[in-house]
Design a protein around this motif. Structure first.
Motif, short mmCIF file in Angstrom:
data_model
loop_
_atom_site.label_atom_id
_atom_site.label_comp_id
_atom_site.label_asym_id
_atom_site.label_seq_id
_atom_site.Cartn_x
_atom_site.Cartn_y
_atom_site.Cartn_z
N GLY A 53 0.83 -1.20 0.00
CA GLY A 53 0.00 0.00 0.00
C GLY A 53 0.86 1.24 0.00
N ILE A 54 0.25 2.37 -0.35
CA ILE A 54 0.98 3.63 -0.34
C ILE A 54 1.16 4.10 1.10
N ASN A 55 1.89 5.19 1.29
CA ASN A 55 2.10 5.74 2.63
C ASN A 55 0.76 6.03 3.32
N ALA A 56 0.70 5.72 4.62
CA ALA A 56 -0.47 5.99 5.46
C ALA A 56 -1.70 5.20 5.02
N SER A 57 -1.48 4.06 4.36
CA SER A 57 -2.62 3.25 3.93
C SER A 57 -3.03 2.20 4.96
N GLY A 58 -2.21 2.00 6.00
CA GLY A 58 -2.58 1.06 7.06
C GLY A 58 -1.73 -0.19 7.13
N LYS A 59 -0.59 -0.20 6.45
CA LYS A 59 0.26 -1.39 6.45
C LYS A 59 0.79 -1.70 7.85
N THR A 60 1.36 -0.69 8.49
CA THR A 60 1.93 -0.89 9.82
C THR A 60 0.86 -1.29 10.83
N THR A 61 -0.29 -0.66 10.76
CA THR A 61 -1.39 -0.99 11.68
C THR A 61 -1.83 -2.43 11.50
N THR A 316 5.77 -3.58 2.65
CA THR A 316 6.79 -3.04 1.77
C THR A 316 6.20 -1.99 0.85
N HIS A 317 7.10 -1.10 0.37
CA HIS A 317 6.72 -0.14 -0.67
C HIS A 317 7.21 -0.61 -2.04
N TYR A 318 8.00 -1.68 -2.07
CA TYR A 318 8.58 -2.17 -3.32
C TYR A 318 7.53 -2.99 -4.08
N SER A 319 6.88 -2.38 -5.04
CA SER A 319 5.88 -3.13 -5.80
C SER A 319 6.52 -4.25 -6.61
N GLU A 320 7.82 -4.11 -6.94
CA GLU A 320 8.50 -5.15 -7.71
C GLU A 320 8.56 -6.48 -6.95
N LEU A 321 8.49 -6.41 -5.64
CA LEU A 321 8.54 -7.64 -4.85
C LEU A 321 7.30 -8.49 -5.06
N THR A 368 -3.54 2.56 -5.09
CA THR A 368 -2.20 2.05 -4.82
C THR A 368 -1.11 2.98 -5.30
N VAL A 369 -1.46 4.10 -5.93
CA VAL A 369 -0.49 5.12 -6.32
C VAL A 369 -1.05 6.47 -5.88
N PRO A 370 -0.16 7.44 -5.60
CA PRO A 370 -0.66 8.76 -5.19
C PRO A 370 -1.60 9.34 -6.23
N ALA A 371 -2.63 10.04 -5.77
CA ALA A 371 -3.63 10.62 -6.68
C ALA A 371 -2.95 11.64 -7.60
N TYR A 372 -3.39 11.65 -8.85
CA TYR A 372 -2.78 12.56 -9.83
C TYR A 372 -2.97 14.02 -9.41
N GLU A 373 -4.11 14.35 -8.83
CA GLU A 373 -4.36 15.73 -8.42
C GLU A 373 -3.34 16.17 -7.38
N ALA A 374 -3.03 15.29 -6.41
CA ALA A 374 -2.03 15.61 -5.39
C ALA A 374 -0.66 15.79 -6.04
N TYR A 375 -0.36 14.94 -7.02
CA TYR A 375 0.92 15.05 -7.74
C TYR A 375 1.02 16.39 -8.47
N ALA A 376 -0.06 16.76 -9.16
CA ALA A 376 -0.06 17.99 -9.93
C ALA A 376 0.08 19.22 -9.03
N ASN A 377 -0.62 19.20 -7.88
CA ASN A 377 -0.54 20.32 -6.95
C ASN A 377 0.87 20.47 -6.37
N LEU A 378 1.49 19.34 -6.05
CA LEU A 378 2.85 19.37 -5.53
C LEU A 378 3.81 19.90 -6.58
N LYS A 379 3.63 19.48 -7.81
CA LYS A 379 4.51 19.94 -8.91
C LYS A 379 4.41 21.46 -9.06
#
Length: 385
Positions: A53-61, A316-321, A368-379
């Motif tokens: 999962g992406i960051n803050a999606s609940g993996k650790t919990t 893990t964050h490694y999707s390749e795994l 499973t990937v950051p939202a495009y809107e969040a990406y665009a705003n950060l850019k």
């Protein structure tokens, strides 16, 4: 003992009930049996389970919840379990209900229902818990004719029921204490999640030469002993003089972070291979290159290395795994949309031959990937700054 399934209802951070299967949901083909642990009949267990999962999606919990359940089943008082923080903020009236299904070496399938509530009279900032209600069912494996019947306990009376009149049973200890004592049973657990943010060696001793050579071929030998409160650390690199240290923290000057973590991870793996236990690691890729992580996963899925069916539970964050797994039913996808949800990948991808990492990275799995809107705003912020 082996976990078969868990279901948890009422955890504050989860949107719905949390459900996880540890047995193979998909069909097991005979030519692939060497990557799984055969329990009995047509029941197989996955030896490695990834939480993606992406960051803050609940993996650790999710890993903390698994750790809590395994400790609960091992008779640990719930108020002493470090991962009991998952209970914080629970509904004080309903509490949290745990259903744990497990196999025992006495050839029984068992179901434990445990209801945990906050102890009455506690302030809002106090977190003391009690087991309000508990029941245990057992059935012989011979009664399981097909996989569909594995977890069915209809028309079976409980073998044990928690009673408030049991003066010798602590209010925060499960009735599993009696079951485990009678059957000389329990779960062997190594939980490395508390070391996620601290990369230090949790072991003393002389480590196998083969392990050291795998992690760092330039090391001749490495061993740690302790006399009283003093450490004696001996480290020698090839064609160099021996280095003598008395503080494990100073090892960071000589050993890479990957070597330090690798010793801890692979030594723990050796212990769970021997016992057929559970190894929990949060953010497995931390300090490691991809090949070392992949090697560990392959060892768990190799029944020659892992004949007793030890289980690796990791995030893990490694999707390749994901591509290290032949099967989809050993991968769990976490998302956090007004509450954590967890879904078995086999519910989304019906075919095992689809490249899992590409499906994950493309956004096909959704969330499973950051939202495009969040990406665009950060850019835009980066450009305008």
């Amino acid at each position: 003992m082996k976990l078969l399934k868990i279901k948890v209802t009422g955890l504050p951070l989860y949107k719905d009930a949390l459900e996880m299967d540890f047995f193979a949901r998909q069909r097991v083909e005979s030519e692939k049996n060497e990557t799984m642990h055969h329990l009995f009949s047509n029941i197989y267990l996955n030896n490695a389970i990834a939480v993606m999962g992406i960051n803050a999606s609940g993996k650790t919990t999710t890993l903390k919840t698994l750790s809590f359940i395994l400790n609960l089943l091992n008779n640990e008082p719930i108020n002493h379990i470090s991962s009991n923080e998952i209970l914080e903020g629970m509904n004080t009236e309903k509490g949290v209900a745990f259903e744990s299904y497990f196999y025992c070496e006495n050839e029984t399938i068992n179901k434990l229902e445990t209801v945990i509530k906050k102890k009455a009279g506690q302030g809002e900032e106090d977190n003391k818990y009690i087991i309000e209600d508990e029941k245990l069912w057992s059935k012989d494996i011979k009664s399981v004719k097909i996989k569909k019947n594995l977890l069915e306990f209809n028309h079976i009376l409980p073998a044990m029921v928690r009673s408030k009149d049991e003066e010798f049973l602590m209010e925060d200890v499960s009735i599993m204490i009696a079951f485990n004592k009678k059957n000389e049973a329990g779960f062997f657990l190594r939980d490395m999640s508390k070391w996620t943010d601290f990369n230090v060696l949790p072991f003393l001793g002389e480590f196998p030469e083969e392990l050291i050579a795998f992690l760092d071929p330039s090391i001749d030998y490495f061993k740690i002993s302790m006399e009283g409160e003093d450490f004696d650390i001996r480290l020698k690199f090839k064609e160099s003089e021996e280095i003598s240290l008395n503080n494990p923290v100073t090892l960071n000057r000589y050993l890479s972070s990957g070597t330090i973590k690798g010793i801890g991870v692979f030594m723990n793996a050796m212990f769970v291979f021997k016992k057929g236990g559970y190894l929990i690691i949060d953010e497995l890729e931390n300090h490691f290159n991809k090949e070392i992580v992949a090697t560990l996963i392959r060892f768990f899925m190799d029944c020659v290395v892992n004949p007793k069916g030890a289980v690796l539970l990791f995030s893990t964050h490694y999707s390749e795994l994901m591509d290290e797994f032949d099967r989809n039913d050993s991968i769990l996808i976490t998302r956090n949309r007004n509450g954590i949800t967890i879904e078995n990948l086999s519910n989304i991808l019906k075919r095992n031959d689809i490249k899992k990492s590409e499906a994950y990275q493309s956004g096909f799995l959704q969330g499973t990937v950051p939202a495009y809107e969040a990406y665009a705003n950060l850019k835009n912020v980066l450009i305008n700054s």
